[in-house]
Motif scaffolding. Structure first.
Motif, PDB file in Angstrom:
ATOM      1  N   MET A   1       1.575   7.094   2.613  1.00 13.32           N
ATOM      2  CA  MET A   1       2.251   7.033   3.911  1.00 13.32           C
ATOM      3  C   MET A   1       3.597   7.719   3.842  1.00 13.32           C
ATOM      4  SD  MET A   1       3.865   3.189   4.362  1.00 13.32           S
ATOM      5  CE  MET A   1       5.112   3.554   5.577  1.00 13.32           C
ATOM      6  N   ARG A   2       4.168   7.927   5.027  1.00 15.93           N
ATOM      7  CA  ARG A   2       5.505   8.479   5.161  1.00 15.93           C
ATOM      8  C   ARG A   2       6.538   7.488   4.601  1.00 15.93           C
ATOM      9  NH1 ARG A   2       7.639   9.940  11.065  1.00 15.93           N
ATOM     10  NH2 ARG A   2       5.548  10.603  11.596  1.00 15.93           N
ATOM     11  N   HIS A   3       7.721   7.977   4.256  1.00 22.40           N
ATOM     12  CA  HIS A   3       8.777   7.031   3.842  1.00 22.40           C
ATOM     13  C   HIS A   3       9.153   6.153   5.030  1.00 22.40           C
ATOM     14  CE1 HIS A   3       9.426   9.161   0.087  1.00 22.40           C
ATOM     15  NE2 HIS A   3       9.454  10.303   0.779  1.00 22.40           N
ATOM     16  N   PRO A   4       9.293   4.864   4.818  1.00 18.03           N
ATOM     17  CA  PRO A   4       9.705   4.009   5.940  1.00 18.03           C
ATOM     18  C   PRO A   4      11.122   4.387   6.397  1.00 18.03           C
ATOM     19  CG  PRO A   4       9.742   2.792   3.869  1.00 18.03           C
ATOM     20  CD  PRO A   4       9.137   4.120   3.572  1.00 18.03           C
ATOM     21  N   ASP A   5      11.349   4.342   7.695  1.00 19.19           N
ATOM     22  CA  ASP A   5      12.709   4.650   8.166  1.00 19.19           C
ATOM     23  C   ASP A   5      13.602   3.416   8.008  1.00 19.19           C
ATOM     24  OD1 ASP A   5      12.239   2.935  10.264  1.00 19.19           O
ATOM     25  OD2 ASP A   5      11.875   4.521  11.728  1.00 19.19           O
ATOM     26  N   ALA A   6      14.841   3.587   8.341  1.00 16.32           N
ATOM     27  CA  ALA A   6      15.821   2.522   8.090  1.00 16.32           C
ATOM     28  C   ALA A   6      15.423   1.222   8.776  1.00 16.32           C
ATOM     29  CB  ALA A   6      17.202   2.969   8.562  1.00 16.32           C
ATOM     30  N   ARG A   7      14.883   1.349   9.980  1.00 14.18           N
ATOM     31  CA  ARG A   7      14.521   0.139  10.731  1.00 14.18           C
ATOM     32  C   ARG A   7      13.365  -0.598  10.089  1.00 14.18           C
ATOM     33  NH1 ARG A   7      13.498  -0.024  17.091  1.00 14.18           N
ATOM     34  NH2 ARG A   7      12.157  -1.702  16.425  1.00 14.18           N
ATOM     35  N   GLN A   8      12.389   0.207   9.652  1.00 14.28           N
ATOM     36  CA  GLN A   8      11.228  -0.427   9.012  1.00 14.28           C
ATOM     37  C   GLN A   8      11.636  -1.112   7.707  1.00 14.28           C
ATOM     38  OE1 GLN A   8       8.885   3.140   8.886  1.00 14.28           O
ATOM     39  NE2 GLN A   8       7.504   2.409  10.502  1.00 14.28           N
ATOM     40  N   LEU A   9      12.529  -0.443   7.002  1.00 14.73           N
ATOM     41  CA  LEU A   9      13.009  -1.009   5.745  1.00 14.73           C
ATOM     42  C   LEU A   9      13.743  -2.335   5.992  1.00 14.73           C
ATOM     43  CD1 LEU A   9      12.476   0.223   3.036  1.00 14.73           C
ATOM     44  CD2 LEU A   9      14.751   1.251   3.080  1.00 14.73           C
ATOM     45  N   GLY A  15      11.622  -9.708   6.352  1.00 16.43           N
ATOM     46  CA  GLY A  15      10.336 -10.391   6.453  1.00 16.43           C
ATOM     47  C   GLY A  15       9.835 -10.469   7.876  1.00 16.43           C
ATOM     48  N   ASP A  16      10.068  -9.393   8.611  1.00 17.85           N
ATOM     49  CA  ASP A  16       9.839  -9.414  10.039  1.00 17.85           C
ATOM     50  C   ASP A  16       8.752  -8.405  10.421  1.00 17.85           C
ATOM     51  OD1 ASP A  16      10.280 -10.130  12.630  1.00 17.85           O
ATOM     52  OD2 ASP A  16      12.016  -8.809  12.916  1.00 17.85           O
ATOM     53  N   LEU A  17       7.727  -8.289   9.587  1.00 16.35           N
ATOM     54  CA  LEU A  17       6.685  -7.282   9.851  1.00 16.35           C
ATOM     55  C   LEU A  17       5.307  -7.933   9.906  1.00 16.35           C
ATOM     56  CD1 LEU A  17       7.634  -4.295   7.513  1.00 16.35           C
ATOM     57  CD2 LEU A  17       7.677  -4.314  10.009  1.00 16.35           C
ATOM     58  N   PRO A  18       4.429  -7.375  10.741  1.00 15.91           N
ATOM     59  CA  PRO A  18       3.037  -7.882  10.734  1.00 15.91           C
ATOM     60  C   PRO A  18       2.412  -7.563   9.382  1.00 15.91           C
ATOM     61  CG  PRO A  18       3.261  -5.952  12.168  1.00 15.91           C
ATOM     62  CD  PRO A  18       4.640  -6.329  11.747  1.00 15.91           C
ATOM     63  N   PRO A  19       1.452  -8.394   8.921  1.00 10.74           N
ATOM     64  CA  PRO A  19       0.902  -8.305   7.564  1.00 10.74           C
ATOM     65  C   PRO A  19       0.430  -6.901   7.182  1.00 10.74           C
ATOM     66  CG  PRO A  19       0.030 -10.219   8.714  1.00 10.74           C
ATOM     67  CD  PRO A  19       0.864  -9.474   9.702  1.00 10.74           C
ATOM     68  N   ARG A  22       3.307  -4.556   6.547  1.00 16.89           N
ATOM     69  CA  ARG A  22       4.063  -5.044   5.407  1.00 16.89           C
ATOM     70  C   ARG A  22       3.435  -4.558   4.096  1.00 16.89           C
ATOM     71  NH1 ARG A  22       7.717  -8.649   4.130  1.00 16.89           N
ATOM     72  NH2 ARG A  22       7.593  -9.290   1.956  1.00 16.89           N
ATOM     73  N   GLU A  23       2.090  -4.687   4.027  1.00 14.57           N
ATOM     74  CA  GLU A  23       1.386  -4.275   2.805  1.00 14.57           C
ATOM     75  C   GLU A  23       1.517  -2.781   2.571  1.00 14.57           C
ATOM     76  OE1 GLU A  23      -2.383  -6.078   3.605  1.00 14.57           O
ATOM     77  OE2 GLU A  23      -1.378  -8.021   3.435  1.00 14.57           O
ATOM     78  N   ARG A  24       1.470  -2.017   3.666  1.00 11.63           N
ATOM     79  CA  ARG A  24       1.570  -0.569   3.512  1.00 11.63           C
ATOM     80  C   ARG A  24       2.946  -0.177   2.946  1.00 11.63           C
ATOM     81  NH1 ARG A  24       0.201   2.021   8.956  1.00 11.63           N
ATOM     82  NH2 ARG A  24      -0.071  -0.153   9.573  1.00 11.63           N
ATOM     83  N   ILE A  25       3.973  -0.808   3.474  1.00 13.26           N
ATOM     84  CA  ILE A  25       5.316  -0.483   2.985  1.00 13.26           C
ATOM     85  C   ILE A  25       5.471  -0.914   1.532  1.00 13.26           C
ATOM     86  CG2 ILE A  25       7.767  -1.057   3.254  1.00 13.26           C
ATOM     87  CD1 ILE A  25       7.421  -0.928   6.203  1.00 13.26           C
ATOM     88  N   HIS A  41      19.865  -0.817  -2.175  1.00 12.59           N
ATOM     89  CA  HIS A  41      21.164  -0.614  -1.533  1.00 12.59           C
ATOM     90  C   HIS A  41      21.304  -1.462  -0.275  1.00 12.59           C
ATOM     91  CE1 HIS A  41      23.166   2.295  -3.948  1.00 12.59           C
ATOM     92  NE2 HIS A  41      22.061   3.042  -4.039  1.00 12.59           N
ATOM     93  N   LEU A  42      20.224  -1.480   0.478  1.00 16.67           N
ATOM     94  CA  LEU A  42      20.229  -2.237   1.733  1.00 16.67           C
ATOM     95  C   LEU A  42      20.467  -3.718   1.456  1.00 16.67           C
ATOM     96  CD1 LEU A  42      19.813  -1.807   4.742  1.00 16.67           C
ATOM     97  CD2 LEU A  42      17.391  -2.303   4.418  1.00 16.67           C
ATOM     98  N   THR A  43      19.765  -4.214   0.440  1.00 14.56           N
ATOM     99  CA  THR A  43      19.922  -5.616   0.076  1.00 14.56           C
ATOM    100  C   THR A  43      21.359  -5.900  -0.359  1.00 14.56           C
ATOM    101  OG1 THR A  43      17.704  -5.425  -0.827  1.00 14.56           O
ATOM    102  CG2 THR A  43      18.891  -7.461  -1.294  1.00 14.56           C
ATOM    103  N   GLN A  44      21.886  -4.983  -1.190  1.00 19.95           N
ATOM    104  CA  GLN A  44      23.234  -5.180  -1.697  1.00 19.95           C
ATOM    105  C   GLN A  44      24.257  -5.121  -0.559  1.00 19.95           C
ATOM    106  OE1 GLN A  44      23.877  -6.139  -4.793  1.00 19.95           O
ATOM    107  NE2 GLN A  44      25.985  -6.436  -4.080  1.00 19.95           N
TER     108      GLN A  44
END
Lengths: 421, 195
Positions: A1-9, A15-19, A22-25, A41-44
């Protein structure tokens, strides 16, 4: 798949994604170190951001009291504005209402303050000697009648129990002064009964107690309300339906008098009281020359409290009545109205801040309207301690007063029937 | 407890109203300060928010949100009102037509007070946050300080839920760029078509 964008990340992190997504990412992250690093980085950053904001939070200076005072003032202003709109009165009338509300507040507080020094305070008007009476204002302001376009207050008689607590005992709930104000707007009659705090009364559900302790007893019992218990007790003791009760703490009297610009009083005899208590166990000489005086709040309070009697009849009771009349006159002066309106939030705060009552504002206005039809000098007065009680010793060897039922009944009957006089 | 106070305040119990204020005042003022970064403005907005809340207490629905959250939503929208009022002075056609980015995002009269003193990473993060465009900055604050959910943020910011989310994401990208955590990671997007 494509790289997830900032929003998807971000959604993934939260933990706000349909199953399925989520698995694809997750699969992508597994195979893409760059995106894994982005996620780290996002987490930090989220963590750092949270910590930084918490640190900033602790540096914001808090001033809850000032904040509340400003909010309370604005709310009172809004309340008065709403009240005026509600009654659909022209501004001038609304102004009168405000003035009357303050008047009844002032009257209540004033009466309480003036009378509190001892439970004696009020005597029948006949007790005032003719010489003393002559110095009372001859025509103490003709209060306006009920306003046109307004129901004009309660048609049925209303009784208000007024309880007073001295500033010094503010922390306790022992009552220093009890009075019952009875208003009959239709018959334009009113009377005021002073009830000694040492009077032994039957408290519903709590046995016998001093009248001055009933409020405290009611407050201490979780199931009851002090004001309501006092109201029921006095109502039963005097066999008069008592609809309302108000508890006044005295410090507001000074603010109120200052708020109306002081009181003009004609002092018939010079006062010299070397024994006036300074409130710290010492003495504070009180000296007031004879003649026309303008009292500020503090001096008015001392004028009412001093126990000296420089001439027969010129006693505390007389001075207290004089101040009530002066207050009434002052508040109802037409040129006072603009000033009163401007000051009403402050004055209202003075009253409301030290007043506990089951009366609503509209109830207070009704009462004010009812009272406005009755000149203060027409208010008949009686003192239960003087007319209807005998001294005795209580269970704890304290001085108590016992009510004499027949005499009480006779006095109250006289007061009630006075309206037909 | 809060619900009990609300009901008493509704019945005209002034001490209960005061208690409600005292309990929630710190969180509301702090949030307002974060959003406006001016103490005087934050205090004004906090008072407006409480006055509005007390006036509209009947409308508060405990099923929908906690009282604290309701207050946060109110104070945020008051902050936006204040900024909108201020911005009228600088109204530009571009902004009016909502063309392109909010010009204030770049120019921004926003000058953070020097009241806050931090050290190390926190100082860097704080400075970076202050350079994030206003809308995204506010979204970050609501999310990471206010603890609001996206639907709540949407309500407070007067935008769609997806917009609220985008603003947080955009805020993160900007922060990452400003904090210099690597160009690739910072940009937060990847070239099209790299499956």
């Amino acid at each position: 798949m494509r790289h997830p964008d900032a929003r998807q990340l971000l959604s993934y992190l939260e933990g706000d994604l349909p199953p399925g997504r989520r698995e694809r990412i997750e699969a992508h992250l597994h195979s893409c170190p760059a995106c894994r690093s982005r996620l780290e980085h996002l987490t930090q950053t989220s963590k750092d951001l949270g910590a930084t904001l918490l640190a900033v939070r602790d540096q914001v200076p808090l001033a809850p009291n000032r904040s509340w005072q400003r909010i309370a003032r604005r709310r009172r202003e809004q309340h008065l504005a709403r009240l005026a709109a509600l009654l659909r009165l022209p501004l001038r009338r609304a102004a009168t209402l405000v003035a009357l509300t303050i008047l009844i507040g002032g009257l209540v507080v004033g009466l309480a303050s003036l009378a509190h020094t001892l439970a004696i305070a009020v005597r029948a008007p006949d007790d005032i000697t003719p010489t003393a009476q002559a110095t009372l204002p001859a025509n103490p302001s003709s209060p306006p009648g009920p306003l046109p376009g307004h129901p004009g207050g309660p048609k049925t008689p209303t009784a208000l129990l007024i309880l007073g607590i001295d500033g010094e005992s503010a922390s306790s709930n022992e009552i220093d002064m009890l009075m019952l104000l009875y208003l009959d707007a239709e018959a334009k009659r009113a009377f005021l009964i002073s009830i000694p705090r040492d009077l032994y009364v039957e408290v519903p559900g709590h046995g016998q107690a001093r009248a001055g302790s009933v409020y405290r007893i009611g407050e201490e019992d979780e199931a009851t309300d002090g004001l309501a218990l006092a109201r029921e007790t006095i109502s039963a003791t005097l066999s008069i339906p008592v609809q309302h009760a108000a508890l006044v703490r005295f410090e507001s009297f000074v603010t109120l008098v200052d708020g109306v610009g002081g009181l003009d009083v004609d002092v018939p005899h010079a006062i010299d009281d070397p024994d006036f208590p300074d409130g710290h166990g010492g003495y504070d000489l009180l000296s007031i020359p004879a003649g026309q005086q303008c009292f500020d709040g503090a001096l008015a309070l001392r004028y009412a409290r001093t126990r000296v009697e420089p001439a027969p009849g010129f006693d505390r009771t007389f001075r207290q009545r004089q101040l009530i009349l002066a207050a009434q006159e002052q508040v109802l002066r037409p040129d006072m109205l603009p000033d009163l309106i401007a000051q009403s939030p402050t004055l209202w705060a003075a009253v409301a801040g030290s007043l506990e009552t089951d009366l609503s504002l509209s109830g207070a206005i009704d009462l004010a309207l009812a009272a406005s039809g009755i000149a203060a000098e027409e208010i008949a007065t009686a003192d239960l301690g003087e007319c209807c009680a005998t001294e005795s010793i209580g269970a704890k060897e304290e001085r108590i007063l016992l009510l004499q039922p027949e005499k009480t009944e006779a006095v109250i009957r006289d007061l009630l029937e006075e309206k037909d006089r | 407890m809060t619900q009990d106070l609300i009901e008493r305040a509704l019945a005209g119990d002034e001490p209960a109203a005061r208690k409600l204020h005292d309990i929630h005042y710190p969180a509301v003022l702090r949030l307002a300060y974060m959003l406006l970064q001016n103490l005087q403005d934050a205090e004004d907005v906090t008072q407006e928010a409480f006055i509005y809340a007390f006036k509209n207490l009947l409308r508060y629905d405990p099923e929908r949100a906690s009282f604290a959250t309701w207050l946060k939503v109110i104070v945020t929208s008051r902050c936006r009102d204040l900024q909108r009022r201020r911005r009228f002075k600088w109204l530009s056609l571009q902004e009016w037509l909502e063309v392109g980015r909010d010009p204030e995002d770049e120019t921004d009269e926003h000058q953070p007070e020097t009241m806050v003193e931090l050290a190390g990473t926190q100082q860097m993060v704080w400075e970076a946050l202050n350079q994030v465009p206003r809308k995204s900055r506010q979204a970050l604050i609501l999310r990471y300080f206010g603890g609001l959910s996206y639907p709540e943020m949407a309500q407070a910011l007067g935008c769609a839920v997806s917009t609220a989310k985008s603003r947080v994401a955009y805020g993160h990208q900007t922060l990452a760029r400003l904090l210099g955590s690597g160009a690739e990671a910072a940009l937060g997007y990847c070239p099209e078509g790299t499956e």
